[in-house]
Design a protein around this motif. Structure first.
Motif, PDB file in Angstrom:
ATOM      1  N   CYS A  99      -2.200   1.401  -3.404  1.00 47.90           N
ATOM      2  CA  CYS A  99      -1.006   2.228  -3.453  1.00 47.90           C
ATOM      3  C   CYS A  99      -1.437   3.670  -3.230  1.00 47.90           C
ATOM      4  CB  CYS A  99      -0.354   2.048  -4.824  1.00 47.90           C
ATOM      5  SG  CYS A  99       1.039   3.089  -5.112  1.00 47.90           S
ATOM      6  N   PRO A 128       2.661   0.981  -0.282  1.00 49.16           N
ATOM      7  CA  PRO A 128       3.721   1.864  -0.778  1.00 49.16           C
ATOM      8  C   PRO A 128       3.208   3.283  -0.965  1.00 49.16           C
ATOM      9  CG  PRO A 128       2.990   0.386  -2.503  1.00 49.16           C
ATOM     10  CD  PRO A 128       2.283  -0.038  -1.265  1.00 49.16           C
ATOM     11  N   ARG A 146       6.640   4.085 -12.560  1.00 46.52           N
ATOM     12  CA  ARG A 146       6.721   3.444 -11.248  1.00 46.52           C
ATOM     13  C   ARG A 146       5.438   2.736 -10.903  1.00 46.52           C
ATOM     14  NH1 ARG A 146       8.371   8.560  -8.232  1.00 46.52           N
ATOM     15  NH2 ARG A 146       8.845   7.351  -6.396  1.00 46.52           N
ATOM     16  N   ILE A 150       4.517  -1.551 -10.040  1.00 48.31           N
ATOM     17  CA  ILE A 150       3.694  -2.139  -8.980  1.00 48.31           C
ATOM     18  C   ILE A 150       2.486  -2.838  -9.594  1.00 48.31           C
ATOM     19  CG2 ILE A 150       2.368  -1.610  -6.918  1.00 48.31           C
ATOM     20  CD1 ILE A 150       4.167   0.650  -6.348  1.00 48.31           C
ATOM     21  N   SER A 167       4.823  -5.738  -1.656  1.00 47.20           N
ATOM     22  CA  SER A 167       4.459  -4.676  -0.723  1.00 47.20           C
ATOM     23  C   SER A 167       5.351  -4.709   0.498  1.00 47.20           C
ATOM     24  CB  SER A 167       2.999  -4.801  -0.309  1.00 47.20           C
ATOM     25  OG  SER A 167       2.862  -5.795   0.676  1.00 47.20           O
ATOM     26  N   THR A 170       8.252  -2.646  -0.642  1.00 50.87           N
ATOM     27  CA  THR A 170       8.061  -1.252  -1.028  1.00 50.87           C
ATOM     28  C   THR A 170       7.228  -0.452  -0.041  1.00 50.87           C
ATOM     29  OG1 THR A 170       6.132  -1.928  -2.273  1.00 50.87           O
ATOM     30  CG2 THR A 170       8.182  -1.738  -3.484  1.00 50.87           C
ATOM     31  N   ARG A 171       6.841  -1.048   1.050  1.00 49.69           N
ATOM     32  CA  ARG A 171       5.872  -0.349   1.892  1.00 49.69           C
ATOM     33  C   ARG A 171       6.472   0.869   2.559  1.00 49.69           C
ATOM     34  NH1 ARG A 171       5.513  -4.160   7.154  1.00 49.69           N
ATOM     35  NH2 ARG A 171       6.554  -2.567   8.330  1.00 49.69           N
TER      36      ARG A 171
END
Lengths: 184, 236
Positions: A99, A128, A146, A150, A167, A170-171
């Protein structure tokens, strides 16, 4: 060249391990403290400045579920160091166990190209991209929250969700006008 | 200080789980289930990874990123579809299980079963009533539709009739008055002509009577004629 392997060790029971990588070592500390506050799961936080990680810690290091690269937009060195560290990670990590977290995005001294570059990097790796505010305690708590979402998915605590699946949702995606000049 | 040093920062300061009298961490059943879920997730991931690696080892074909992206989104949508299917099936399964459990319960003769049965009866009664009322509503609705249709029909007819009437009224005057007018004029000219002729004849007769000093009073026929002379005015 020893790479960090996501599946080299056995996972810990009811624990999630996260590695925070930041070349300035500012935000790491406060973020780590906020992350440890989580009660339902034992969160193991490890801090590092950059890759490669020292070999002497290899034995005692648990299996890392999530690697977070903290990039301070006001310094070019931060970005370069993060980029250079990427090659020390096994490709298995890029399926949802990496991340990017960016701080100081609102600062006026930040050139627009750096944020674009970070965006491009995150989009090319399908990771992300989170924006964090490190100056206020509220900002740190929000960022920790947040990150925890993840992290929980990466460590397998969310039923029927793998980090790869998360992912995908959220990517980071590139806006279509990223090549055009911005407002200022 | 190593430039790429790593802090061994086991910052697990908080003791979250409640401790039993022996000082061991008590893990409840829910926790155990959660841990089991976590482990199964991790195992699944590792399995996938192994499969991917072994498959990649077997056929080393170079696939382009765009192809991979397309496959990826296809797989994701397939995954979503299967997930929804599974969810619906689980719901159906739960429904069946619940009904089965209720059945079993009712068969026993507990006070709870009695309560359940009473509730069941009430539900059935309400359902029957609902059906009845629905039928009645349907009938009433049909009647209403019929009436509305009739009203619409009436309206249409009246509209038509009004139009017809208007049509006729505007039409009637024209052809009739045309013929009528011509005849009327002809009649009138004739009338004028005969009127003039009769006036002239009467004037002549009057003149004759006066000039010849005829005694018309005595003769009844002459008197009758002379009286009628006054009916028409003396025109020039």
């Amino acid at each position: 060249m020893s790479r960090l392997n996501p599946f080299a060790k056995l996972p810990g029971l009811n624990t999630a391990s996260v590695l925070l990588v930041e070349s300035e070592e500012h935000f790491q500390q406060s973020l780590a403290e906020a992350l440890v506050e989580e009660t339902s799961v034992t969160v193991n936080v490890r801090l590092a400045k950059s890759f490669p990680l020292p070999i002497e810690n290899d034995e005692s290091r648990p299996r890392i579920d999530l690697v977070v690269f903290i990039i301070n937009l006001t310094s070019e060195l931060s970005f370069q160091s993060a980029e250079a560290s990427l090659k020390y990670l096994e490709p298995g990590y890029f399926l949802g166990k990496v991340c990017f977290m960016v701080t100081n995005a609102r600062s006026s001294s930040v050139p627009a190209e750096r944020l674009d570059a970070v965006r491009r990097l995150a989009a090319s790796l399908h990771c992300p991209l989170l924006f964090a505010e490190e100056q206020t305690p509220q900002g740190v708590t929000n960022a920790a929250e947040r990150l925890l979402t993840i992290l929980k998915a990466a460590a397998g605590f969310v039923p029927f969700t793998t980090p790869l699946y998360l992912s995908n949702l959220t990517r980071c995606t590139l806006p279509p006008d990223i090549d055009q000049p911005s407002f200022d | 200080m190593d430039s790429s040093g790593e802090d061994i920062n086991d910052m697990v300061k908080k003791d979250d789980a409640p401790k039993g009298p022996s000082g061991q961490k008590e893990t409840s059943t829910a926790d155990m289930l959660r841990i089991k879920q976590q482990m199964s997730n991790q195992c699944f991931e590792m399995e996938v990874h192994l499969n991917a690696v072994s498959v990649a080892g077997k056929n080393r074909r170079s696939c382009s990123t765009s192809e991979a992206e397309r496959d990826y989104s296809d797989h994701i949508s397939e995954l979503e579809r299967v997930k929804t299917l599974r969810f619906n099936q689980t719901l159906a399964l739960h429904r069946m299980q619940m009904w089965h459990a209720m059945e079993e319960k009712i068969k026993t003769n507990d006070p709870e079963a009695d309560a359940l049965r009473a509730v069941n009866q009430r539900c059935m009664a309400l359902c029957c009533r609902i059906k009845q009322i629905q039928q009645e509503t349907r009938l009433l609705q049909d009647e209403i539709t019929e009436l509305q249709k009739k009203r619409l029909e009436m309206k249409r007819l009246t509209h038509e009739k009004m139009k017809e009437m208007e049509d006729l009224m505007s039409r009637k005057e024209h052809p009739d008055t045309e013929k009528y007018k011509a005849a009327l004029e002809k009649g009138q000219t004739n009338l004028e002509k005969y009127k003039k002729m009769s006036i002239m004849a009467q004037n002549v007769l009057r003149g004759l009577l006066l000039a010849c000093k005829i005694n018309w009073l005595d003769d009844p026929k002459l008197r009758h004629v002379a009286m009628t002379l006054e009916e028409f005015p003396i025109t020039d």
